[in-house]
Design an enzyme around this catalytic site. Structure first.
Site, PDB file in Angstrom:
ATOM      1  CE1 TYR A   1      -3.347  -2.006   5.605  1.00  0.00           C
ATOM      2  CE2 TYR A   1      -2.980   0.278   4.983  1.00  0.00           C
ATOM      3  CZ  TYR A   1      -3.299  -1.027   4.638  1.00  0.00           C
ATOM      4  OH  TYR A   1      -3.562  -1.347   3.324  1.00  0.00           O
TER       5      TYR A   1
ATOM      6  CB  SER B   1      -0.872  -0.004   1.266  1.00  0.00           C
ATOM      7  OG  SER B   1      -1.473   1.245   1.489  1.00  0.00           O
TER       8      SER B   1
END
Length: 260
Positions: free
Chosen positions: A170, A157
């Site tokens: 995350y 990501s």
């Protein structure tokens, strides 16, 4: 050659087998369909059997081959089993798409520890279990397949590059995926197993929908333009269809309007 005497190009992944984790929706489902379009037999791994059955039926309806693997890859034995069933039932493994993941955001203060654990279990351990089980098969495929190359594509990501308030764990998991990918790439690239990292920006998938309601409301105000899952699938397909002598090590993909 078709009935009109025209030569038809063989699909670029004809004769190969790909395993896609997190294949029940979003980037995983789109990627599985795209790889099948290129001639790969695809193994579809995820927890939601009904979604997998629908995707498999669509792929078979287009003349492709699809194997449904209901599995939770946070369980080591299920992750290993998905790899082993792929090889046992489809004959080999040329491509692994480590796509399964979860994004649970929000302030660290007062956050449920279970959310942090879930991200580590899926984004890190699930990927490790799948990668570890697949590596011997990918190394073998690089020597005995018609293409003489194999691929592992790890989906990270933008959060694997840029840390932001409210996404620390995350960020932790996705930075880890990037570090593992680069180290592993250096180790196996001369054996023609290409390890690639894909870092999507804002994409219209179910990923954000797993957040708590109060977090989800704040996220709605953060994201503007979004890409579609098919945009990322197209990039992944580009990576794994390169000639043997070309390796795409890392690909960062953002919507045009996304600044960071």
């Amino acid at each position: 050659m078709n009935e009109r005497g025209e030569f038809l190009m063989k699909p670029m992944l004809d004769g190969t087998v790909a395993l896609v984790t997190g294949a029940s929706s979003g980037i995983g489902a789109a990627t599985a369909a795209a790889l099948a379009d290129q001639g790969a037999a695809v193994a579809l791994a995820a927890r939601r059997r009904d979604r997998l059955d629908t995707l498999a039926a669509d792929i078979r309806g287009q003349g492709g081959t699809a194997l449904v693997l209901e599995a939770d890859i946070t369980d080591e034995q299920q992750a290993v089993g998905a790899v082993e069933r792929t090889v046992a039932e489809l004959g080999r493994l040329d491509t692994l798409i480590n796509n399964a993941g979860v994004m649970l955001l929000g302030p660290a203060v007062g956050a449920p520890l279970s959310e942090w654990q879930r991200m580590v279990e899926l984004n890190v351990l699930g990927l490790l279990y799948s990668a570890h089980a697949a590596l011997p098969h990918l190394l073998r495929a690089a020597t005995d397949s018609p293409r003489q190359v194999a691929d592992m594509v790890n989906i990270s990501s933008v959060a694997g590059r840029v840390a932001r308030s409210g996404s620390g764990v995350y960020n932790l998991t996705k930075h880890g995926v990037g570090a593992l990918s680069e180290s592993l790439r250096q180790e196996v690239t001369k054996r023609y197993v290409r390890v690639s990292l894909v870092e999507p920006g804002a994409t219209a998938t179910e990923l954000a929908g797993h957040n708590r309601p109060e977090v989800l409301e704040s996220l709605r105000n953060q994201f503007g333009q979004r890409m579609e899952a098919e945009d990322i699938a197209d990039a992944i397909t580009y990576i794994v269809t390169r000639p043997r002598h070309v390796a795409i090590n890392e690909m960062l993909i953002r919507p045009t309007e996304q600044e960071r």
